[in-house]
Design a protein around this motif. Structure first.
Motif, PDB file in Angstrom:
ATOM      1  N   ARG A 195    -124.748 -56.316  33.247  1.00  0.00           N
ATOM      2  CA  ARG A 195    -124.325 -57.186  32.155  1.00  0.00           C
ATOM      3  C   ARG A 195    -125.090 -56.909  30.866  1.00  0.00           C
ATOM      4  N   GLU A 196    -126.385 -56.622  30.989  1.00  0.00           N
ATOM      5  CA  GLU A 196    -127.241 -56.530  29.816  1.00  0.00           C
ATOM      6  C   GLU A 196    -127.347 -55.121  29.242  1.00  0.00           C
ATOM      7  N   ALA A 197    -126.977 -54.102  29.992  1.00  0.00           N
ATOM      8  CA  ALA A 197    -127.104 -52.731  29.489  1.00  0.00           C
ATOM      9  C   ALA A 197    -126.104 -52.498  28.360  1.00  0.00           C
ATOM     10  N   PRO A 198    -126.524 -51.829  27.283  1.00  0.00           N
ATOM     11  CA  PRO A 198    -125.595 -51.516  26.189  1.00  0.00           C
ATOM     12  C   PRO A 198    -124.435 -50.653  26.675  1.00  0.00           C
ATOM     13  N   ALA A 199    -123.326 -50.755  25.998  1.00  0.00           N
ATOM     14  CA  ALA A 199    -122.121 -50.037  26.415  1.00  0.00           C
ATOM     15  C   ALA A 199    -122.242 -48.531  26.241  1.00  0.00           C
ATOM     16  N   ASP A 200    -123.159 -48.066  25.376  1.00  0.00           N
ATOM     17  CA  ASP A 200    -123.240 -46.636  25.077  1.00  0.00           C
ATOM     18  C   ASP A 200    -124.301 -45.905  25.888  1.00  0.00           C
ATOM     19  N   VAL A 201    -124.740 -46.491  27.009  1.00  0.00           N
ATOM     20  CA  VAL A 201    -125.715 -45.802  27.854  1.00  0.00           C
ATOM     21  C   VAL A 201    -125.118 -45.573  29.235  1.00  0.00           C
ATOM     22  N   SER A 211    -133.612 -54.587  27.031  1.00  0.00           N
ATOM     23  CA  SER A 211    -133.126 -54.641  25.645  1.00  0.00           C
ATOM     24  C   SER A 211    -134.160 -54.146  24.651  1.00  0.00           C
ATOM     25  N   ILE A 235    -134.345 -49.729  26.056  1.00  0.00           N
ATOM     26  CA  ILE A 235    -133.190 -48.829  26.083  1.00  0.00           C
ATOM     27  C   ILE A 235    -132.709 -48.523  24.671  1.00  0.00           C
ATOM     28  N   ARG A 236    -132.492 -47.236  24.407  1.00  0.00           N
ATOM     29  CA  ARG A 236    -131.988 -46.770  23.113  1.00  0.00           C
ATOM     30  C   ARG A 236    -130.576 -46.209  23.287  1.00  0.00           C
ATOM     31  N   PRO A 237    -129.821 -46.143  22.210  1.00  0.00           N
ATOM     32  CA  PRO A 237    -128.495 -45.507  22.295  1.00  0.00           C
ATOM     33  C   PRO A 237    -128.615 -44.088  22.843  1.00  0.00           C
TER      34      PRO A 237
END
Length: 268
Positions: free
Chosen positions: A234-240, A209, A212-214
């Protein structure tokens, strides 16, 4: 660069069994340089009476344990030798039990990606339970062949060449494991030909968190699905883009074959 590849240290187990540890550590920032030109090995052959044993950590997820079995079977097919996939814990057969029951000389390829307690203590102690000659190899990672597998998984997931990548490792409180992870980052950056950053899910290092960047792509530094892979999903952003684990990739099989043929059981 100081290399200690091939240093032998003998341990004696029950009934005069002889265990040879093949330790391959490189000290300093040139570590990535040492292996970066590695190519797929000539399959070679193990001695006729030798069994290939692999040892993975083990997970409660059946599909995670199956990865070790698939990799081991594929390596054994190339080598033309019988194989056993074993585990440190959480799955059967346990490595300690395989060593106790071994009836023929054994080469052991750990399916672990960094140094740590298992490599330093558990595996040597359990290998010493055998009454047959055993050669215990070093941990599987880091290695350029693993980086090549990661690149293919990234591309399969839709990552764009040159896209910023975050390599996410399980993590450890061991400083030596952190060095291994940084070396894995260097290998992947070369294979990917782009920027690669490190994040860890436990132990030392920054968390995904925080790194990781968009628009990033994420490369799990994991062989098989399990607790850490589930957590990353679970923790990875949806836009990666999140690539799959290395799994039963052909380049990983290449590396297991390479490591196995470098080991020869020493007579008791």
């Amino acid at each position: 660069m100081i290399t200690r590849d091939g240093r032998h240290r003998g341990l004696h187990g029950r009934a005069g069994a002889r265990i040879i540890l093949r330790v391959g550590h490189t000290v300093g920032t040139d570590r990535a340089e040492a292996d970066v030109s590695a190519e797929a090995p000539d399959p070679g052959r193990l001695p006729a009476d030798t069994t290939l044993v692999t040892v993975a950590h083990g997970t409660r997820k059946a599909e995670g344990n199956e990865v070790a079995r698939l990799l081991t079977a594929a390596a054994g097919q190339r080598l033309g030798r019988p194989t056993v996939a074993s585990y440190v814990e959480l799955s059967q057969p346990l490595f300690a039990d395989v060593m106790t029951s071994a009836e023929h000389p054994v080469v052991v390829v750990p399916l672990l990606l960094s140094t740590g307690f298992h490599m330093r203590t558990d595996l040597p102690e359990q290998a010493a339970l055998a009454s047959v000659p055993v050669s215990l190899g070093r941990q599987l990672g880091p290695d350029p062949l693993l980086a090549r597998a990661q690149v293919e998984r990234l591309l399969e997931a839709g990552a764009r060449p040159g896209q910023r990548v975050v390599l996410v490792a399980a993590g450890s409180s061991e400083e030596s494991a952190t060095c291994d992870q940084m070396c894995a980052v260097a290998h992947l950056a070369r294979a990917w030909d782009g920027q690669v950053e490190l994040a860890t899910l436990s132990g030392h290092g920054e968390r995904p968190s925080d790194v990781i960047r968009p628009g990033d792509a994420v490369s799990p530094y994991l062989l098989s699905p399990g607790f850490f892979h589930d957590r990353l999903r679970r923790e990875a952003p949806a836009d990666v883009v999140v690539a799959d684990v290395m799994g039963a990739h052909e380049r990983v099989v290449d590396l297991i074959v390479q490591r196995a043929t470098a080991l020869t059981p020493t007579p008791a």
